[in-house]
Design a protein around this motif. Structure first.
Motif, short mmCIF file in Angstrom:
data_model
loop_
_atom_site.label_atom_id
_atom_site.label_comp_id
_atom_site.label_asym_id
_atom_site.label_seq_id
_atom_site.Cartn_x
_atom_site.Cartn_y
_atom_site.Cartn_z
N ARG A 167 2.75 6.83 7.06
CA ARG A 167 2.95 5.64 6.21
C ARG A 167 2.00 4.53 6.63
O ARG A 167 1.49 4.52 7.75
CB ARG A 167 4.40 5.17 6.25
CG ARG A 167 4.86 4.69 7.59
CD ARG A 167 6.39 4.42 7.59
NE ARG A 167 6.81 3.98 8.89
CZ ARG A 167 6.97 2.73 9.26
NH1 ARG A 167 6.73 1.75 8.40
NH2 ARG A 167 7.35 2.40 10.47
N PHE A 168 1.79 3.57 5.71
CA PHE A 168 0.93 2.42 6.02
C PHE A 168 1.70 1.45 6.91
O PHE A 168 2.87 1.14 6.66
CB PHE A 168 0.49 1.71 4.74
CG PHE A 168 -0.59 2.44 4.00
CD1 PHE A 168 -1.90 2.40 4.45
CD2 PHE A 168 -0.30 3.19 2.87
CE1 PHE A 168 -2.91 3.07 3.79
CE2 PHE A 168 -1.31 3.87 2.20
CZ PHE A 168 -2.61 3.82 2.66
N GLN A 169 0.99 0.95 7.93
CA GLN A 169 1.60 0.01 8.87
C GLN A 169 0.55 -1.01 9.30
O GLN A 169 -0.62 -0.66 9.46
CB GLN A 169 2.09 0.73 10.13
CG GLN A 169 3.12 1.79 9.89
CD GLN A 169 3.47 2.50 11.18
OE1 GLN A 169 3.80 1.86 12.18
NE2 GLN A 169 3.42 3.81 11.17
N ALA A 170 0.99 -2.25 9.48
CA ALA A 170 0.10 -3.27 10.04
C ALA A 170 -0.11 -2.97 11.52
O ALA A 170 0.81 -2.51 12.20
CB ALA A 170 0.70 -4.66 9.87
N ASP A 171 -1.31 -3.21 12.00
CA ASP A 171 -1.59 -3.04 13.41
C ASP A 171 -0.76 -4.05 14.22
O ASP A 171 -0.46 -5.15 13.74
CB ASP A 171 -3.07 -3.28 13.70
CG ASP A 171 -3.97 -2.21 13.10
OD1 ASP A 171 -3.45 -1.20 12.56
OD2 ASP A 171 -5.20 -2.39 13.16
N ALA A 172 -0.42 -3.69 15.43
CA ALA A 172 0.33 -4.58 16.30
C ALA A 172 -0.44 -5.89 16.47
O ALA A 172 -1.64 -5.88 16.73
CB ALA A 172 0.56 -3.92 17.66
N LEU A 212 0.83 -1.20 0.00
CA LEU A 212 0.00 0.00 0.00
C LEU A 212 0.86 1.25 0.00
O LEU A 212 0.52 2.25 -0.64
CB LEU A 212 -0.94 0.01 1.20
CG LEU A 212 -2.04 -1.05 1.17
CD1 LEU A 212 -2.83 -1.03 2.48
CD2 LEU A 212 -2.96 -0.87 -0.01
N GLU A 213 1.98 1.20 0.67
CA GLU A 213 2.90 2.34 0.67
C GLU A 213 3.44 2.59 -0.73
O GLU A 213 3.55 3.73 -1.17
CB GLU A 213 4.05 2.06 1.65
CG GLU A 213 4.87 3.25 2.01
CD GLU A 213 4.09 4.34 2.72
OE1 GLU A 213 4.48 5.50 2.53
OE2 GLU A 213 3.10 4.07 3.42
N ALA A 214 3.72 1.51 -1.46
CA ALA A 214 4.27 1.63 -2.81
C ALA A 214 3.21 1.96 -3.86
O ALA A 214 3.46 2.73 -4.79
CB ALA A 214 4.98 0.32 -3.21
N LYS A 215 2.01 1.40 -3.71
CA LYS A 215 0.99 1.50 -4.76
C LYS A 215 -0.20 2.38 -4.42
O LYS A 215 -0.92 2.81 -5.32
CB LYS A 215 0.48 0.10 -5.12
CG LYS A 215 1.53 -0.81 -5.69
CD LYS A 215 2.00 -0.33 -7.03
CE LYS A 215 2.97 -1.28 -7.67
NZ LYS A 215 3.40 -0.83 -8.98
N GLY A 216 -0.49 2.59 -3.15
CA GLY A 216 -1.66 3.37 -2.78
C GLY A 216 -2.91 2.52 -2.69
O GLY A 216 -2.86 1.30 -2.80
N LEU A 217 -4.05 3.18 -2.55
CA LEU A 217 -5.32 2.49 -2.33
C LEU A 217 -6.09 2.20 -3.60
O LEU A 217 -7.12 1.53 -3.57
CB LEU A 217 -6.20 3.31 -1.39
CG LEU A 217 -5.67 3.43 0.04
CD1 LEU A 217 -6.49 4.44 0.83
CD2 LEU A 217 -5.68 2.08 0.73
N ARG A 218 -5.63 2.72 -4.75
CA ARG A 218 -6.32 2.49 -6.02
C ARG A 218 -5.35 2.00 -7.08
O ARG A 218 -4.18 2.39 -7.10
CB ARG A 218 -7.01 3.76 -6.51
CG ARG A 218 -8.15 4.17 -5.60
CD ARG A 218 -9.09 5.14 -6.30
NE ARG A 218 -10.21 5.45 -5.44
CZ ARG A 218 -11.35 4.79 -5.41
NH1 ARG A 218 -11.54 3.77 -6.22
NH2 ARG A 218 -12.33 5.14 -4.60
N SER A 219 -5.86 1.14 -7.97
CA SER A 219 -5.04 0.64 -9.07
C SER A 219 -4.94 1.71 -10.15
O SER A 219 -5.63 2.73 -10.10
CB SER A 219 -5.67 -0.62 -9.67
OG SER A 219 -6.84 -0.28 -10.41
N ALA A 220 -4.11 1.47 -11.14
CA ALA A 220 -3.99 2.38 -12.28
C ALA A 220 -5.32 2.51 -13.02
O ALA A 220 -5.58 3.51 -13.67
CB ALA A 220 -2.89 1.90 -13.22
N ARG A 221 -6.17 1.50 -12.90
CA ARG A 221 -7.50 1.51 -13.53
C ARG A 221 -8.54 2.20 -12.65
O ARG A 221 -9.71 2.25 -13.00
CB ARG A 221 -7.97 0.08 -13.79
CG ARG A 221 -7.07 -0.71 -14.69
CD ARG A 221 -7.57 -2.13 -14.80
NE ARG A 221 -6.51 -2.97 -15.31
CZ ARG A 221 -6.53 -4.28 -15.27
NH1 ARG A 221 -7.54 -4.92 -14.74
NH2 ARG A 221 -5.53 -4.97 -15.76
#
Length: 198
Positions: free
Chosen positions: A33-38, A4-13
């Motif tokens: 930044r995006f992080q998994a919950d503990a 998610l950090e690299a790509k974001g929440l939406r695809s190129a489409r």
């Protein structure tokens, strides 16, 4: 989180990949930044759409399995009813039948749980925990006319296929040949995915 950090929440489409603002999500944006919950780092990702699963697998140099590949990985070549054999599920082999309640820390189990429930190929959680997106479009009668070897599903459709059943499902939904269908944009607490590599 790194995806998610690299790509974001939406695809190129423009497809929504992940539902980060849902209460069941376990990856959130914190400290920029995006992080998994503990405690969620070794659990399956939930709240990912079919496109999110597809994009994540591609990002890892992999792909979603076809429905036929998924079934063989779960069932082996002996036609077993469940990944561990033909015995009815118990809490020793799968995470299932927990009903509609949802508390992430109480219902989802780490990916490598239930050693005695592994498939003939040594894969964990092919039944229960989360239902899994596969690459195929759903066709109710597809397998009546599909190629016998390596069918890849209909060319198009309205629904995508899920396999394996989830933490909320009854035993009959954990059968290795069980099929489910949902719109590909669905994101919820009982759907996850696994990747395959050719």
């Amino acid at each position: 989180a790194a995806f998610l950090e690299a790509k974001g929440l939406r695809s190129a489409r423009g497809e929504r990949l992940y539902d980060d603002d849902d209460g069941d999500a376990r990856i959130h944006r914190r400290d920029g930044r995006f992080q998994a919950d503990a405690g969620a780092e070794d659990h399956p990702v939930v709240e990912a759409s079919w496109a999110g699963a597809r994009e994540y697998c591609a990002w890892r140099g992999k792909r979603l399995p076809t429905e036929a590949e998924w079934e063989k990985a779960a069932r082996g070549v002996d036609g077993r009813l469940y990944p561990w054999g033909n015995q009815v599920p118990t809490s020793d082999v799968a995470n299932f039948a927990l009903g509609a309640r949802f508390s992430y820390s109480q219902v989802l189990m780490p990916v490598q749980s239930y050693e005695s429930g592994k498939s003939p190929y040594g894969l964990y959680q092919m039944a229960g925990n989360v239902g899994e997106w596969v690459s195929d479009w759903y066709g109710a009668n597809y397998y009546e006319q599909s190629p016998e070897a390596n069918p890849s599903g209909p060319e198009q459709g309205q629904f995508k296929v899920l396999r394996g059943g989830s933490w909320s499902d009854l035993p009959k939904y954990l059968l290795t040949y069980g099929r489910f269908k949902l719109p590909p944009e669905t994101r919820n607490s009982y759907i996850g995915f696994r990747c395959a590599k050719s």
